[in-house]
Design a protein around this motif. Structure first.
Motif, short mmCIF file in Angstrom:
data_model
loop_
_atom_site.label_atom_id
_atom_site.label_comp_id
_atom_site.label_asym_id
_atom_site.label_seq_id
_atom_site.Cartn_x
_atom_site.Cartn_y
_atom_site.Cartn_z
N THR A 190 17.73 -43.19 -14.38
CA THR A 190 18.73 -42.15 -14.14
C THR A 190 18.49 -40.95 -15.05
O THR A 190 18.64 -39.79 -14.63
CB THR A 190 20.15 -42.72 -14.41
N LEU A 191 18.09 -41.21 -16.29
CA LEU A 191 17.79 -40.12 -17.22
C LEU A 191 16.62 -39.28 -16.71
O LEU A 191 16.66 -38.05 -16.74
CB LEU A 191 17.47 -40.71 -18.59
N VAL A 192 15.57 -39.95 -16.22
CA VAL A 192 14.41 -39.24 -15.68
C VAL A 192 14.82 -38.38 -14.49
O VAL A 192 14.40 -37.22 -14.35
CB VAL A 192 13.32 -40.24 -15.26
N CYS A 193 15.67 -38.92 -13.62
CA CYS A 193 16.14 -38.16 -12.46
C CYS A 193 16.96 -36.95 -12.88
O CYS A 193 16.86 -35.88 -12.27
CB CYS A 193 16.98 -39.07 -11.55
N ALA A 194 17.77 -37.11 -13.92
CA ALA A 194 18.55 -35.98 -14.41
C ALA A 194 17.64 -34.87 -14.92
O ALA A 194 17.87 -33.68 -14.67
CB ALA A 194 19.50 -36.44 -15.52
N VAL A 195 16.57 -35.26 -15.63
CA VAL A 195 15.60 -34.28 -16.12
C VAL A 195 14.93 -33.57 -14.95
O VAL A 195 14.77 -32.34 -14.96
CB VAL A 195 14.54 -34.96 -17.01
N ILE A 196 14.53 -34.33 -13.93
CA ILE A 196 13.86 -33.74 -12.76
C ILE A 196 14.78 -32.74 -12.07
O ILE A 196 14.36 -31.63 -11.71
CB ILE A 196 13.43 -34.84 -11.78
N LEU A 197 16.04 -33.12 -11.88
CA LEU A 197 16.98 -32.22 -11.20
C LEU A 197 17.23 -30.96 -12.02
O LEU A 197 17.37 -29.86 -11.47
CB LEU A 197 18.30 -32.94 -10.93
N LEU A 209 24.56 -31.69 -15.81
CA LEU A 209 23.40 -32.57 -15.86
C LEU A 209 22.90 -32.72 -17.30
O LEU A 209 22.47 -33.80 -17.71
CB LEU A 209 22.28 -32.03 -14.97
N ALA A 210 23.00 -31.63 -18.07
CA ALA A 210 22.59 -31.69 -19.47
C ALA A 210 23.53 -32.61 -20.26
O ALA A 210 23.08 -33.37 -21.12
CB ALA A 210 22.60 -30.29 -20.07
N VAL A 211 24.83 -32.55 -19.94
CA VAL A 211 25.80 -33.44 -20.59
C VAL A 211 25.48 -34.89 -20.24
O VAL A 211 25.49 -35.78 -21.10
CB VAL A 211 27.24 -33.09 -20.17
N LEU A 212 25.21 -35.13 -18.95
CA LEU A 212 24.84 -36.48 -18.51
C LEU A 212 23.59 -36.96 -19.23
O LEU A 212 23.51 -38.13 -19.65
CB LEU A 212 24.62 -36.49 -17.00
N LEU A 213 22.63 -36.07 -19.38
CA LEU A 213 21.37 -36.41 -20.06
C LEU A 213 21.65 -36.88 -21.49
O LEU A 213 21.10 -37.90 -21.94
CB LEU A 213 20.46 -35.19 -20.06
N ALA A 214 22.50 -36.16 -22.18
CA ALA A 214 22.84 -36.52 -23.56
C ALA A 214 23.56 -37.87 -23.62
O ALA A 214 23.28 -38.71 -24.47
CB ALA A 214 23.71 -35.43 -24.18
N LEU A 215 24.49 -38.09 -22.67
CA LEU A 215 25.24 -39.34 -22.65
C LEU A 215 24.33 -40.53 -22.33
O LEU A 215 24.47 -41.61 -22.92
CB LEU A 215 26.36 -39.26 -21.61
N LEU A 216 23.39 -40.33 -21.42
CA LEU A 216 22.44 -41.39 -21.08
C LEU A 216 21.58 -41.74 -22.30
O LEU A 216 21.29 -42.91 -22.54
CB LEU A 216 21.57 -40.96 -19.91
N ALA A 217 21.16 -40.72 -23.02
CA ALA A 217 20.36 -40.97 -24.23
C ALA A 217 21.16 -41.79 -25.24
O ALA A 217 20.61 -42.69 -25.89
CB ALA A 217 19.92 -39.63 -24.84
#
Length: 220
Positions: A198-205, A80-88
């Motif tokens: 999607t980024l917000v949801c990744a942070v929440i999860l 999820l952290a990797v996804l967060l970085a990619l979304l950013a």
């Protein structure tokens, strides 16, 4: 919070499906334009066309990779952290595209012109599909702007009776962000909102998983 968690997981699943589909299409179209007999020569002769093809391939690969990170990672904080970085990165890239919209519009016009020429000469079916998507998205028609008279009229939005006049893509594309074709703008800004959501949801999860992990440690 369980409802919130399920909602976020659903959004991530939707993100994965949409980006997987779009990424696959972009990657496949890019490969076709690179290696098809009808387009190979244009790729070798036109730097603008070659750049456009490379962008399609790279964008397709990136979207597929990001979709994979957004798929089976809903219970894995690291992924999820990797996804967060990619979304950013994707959000920053979209902002950069808008900031460079004038330059990108000129390059896009060069890419479109080559596609227009290829279809006029060969009738390539994949190029026809690309032009159809572009014409409907930008609400324009070829170089002339008159349905029925332009060489690519078959890929333009349907018009009937005397209502056959449209904007020429040659004039719309260089100022695509300024002209603001409704569908094009909806896709552009809609994608931006979807990425942020999607980024917000990744942070929440990530936060929910962190709390769950801490509660498990506290129970020992």
């Amino acid at each position: 919070m369980d409802t919130c968690s399920q909602l976020c997981k659903g959004i991530l699943t939707l993100f994965q499906v949409l980006y997987s589909l779009v990424g696959t299409v972009l990657f496949g179209v890019g490969l076709w334009l690179r290696f098809s007999p009808n387009t190979r020569e244009s790729y070798e002769l036109s730097s603008l066309f070659a750049t456009g093809v490379i962008v399609l391939i790279v964008l397709g690969v990136v979207m597929l990779f990001v979709a994979c990170c957004g798929g089976g990672n809903k219970r894995n904080r690291s992924m999820l952290a990797v996804l967060l970085a990619l979304l950013a990165v994707l959000i920053a890239a979209q902002i950069a595209v808008y900031a460079k919209r004038d330059e990108i519009g000129v390059r896009f016009l060069g890419f479109y012109t080559v596609l227009y020429t290829i279809f006029s000469l060969t009738g390539d079916p994949i190029v026809a599909g690309i032009l159809t998507v572009l014409h409907h998205t930008l609400n324009c028609c070829g170089a002339v702007g008159v349905v029925g008279l332009d060489a690519v009229s078959g890929t333009c939005p349907n018009k009937s009776g005397f209502d056959v006049f449209m904007s020429s893509c040659i004039t719309v594309i260089p100022n695509v962000f300024g002209a603001k074709p409704p569908l094009a703008m909806a896709i552009f800004f809609g994608n931006g909102v979807f990425l942020i959501l999607t980024l917000v949801c990744a942070v929440i999860l990530i936060q929910l998983l962190k709390k769950h992990h801490n509660s498990l440690l506290g129970s020992y």
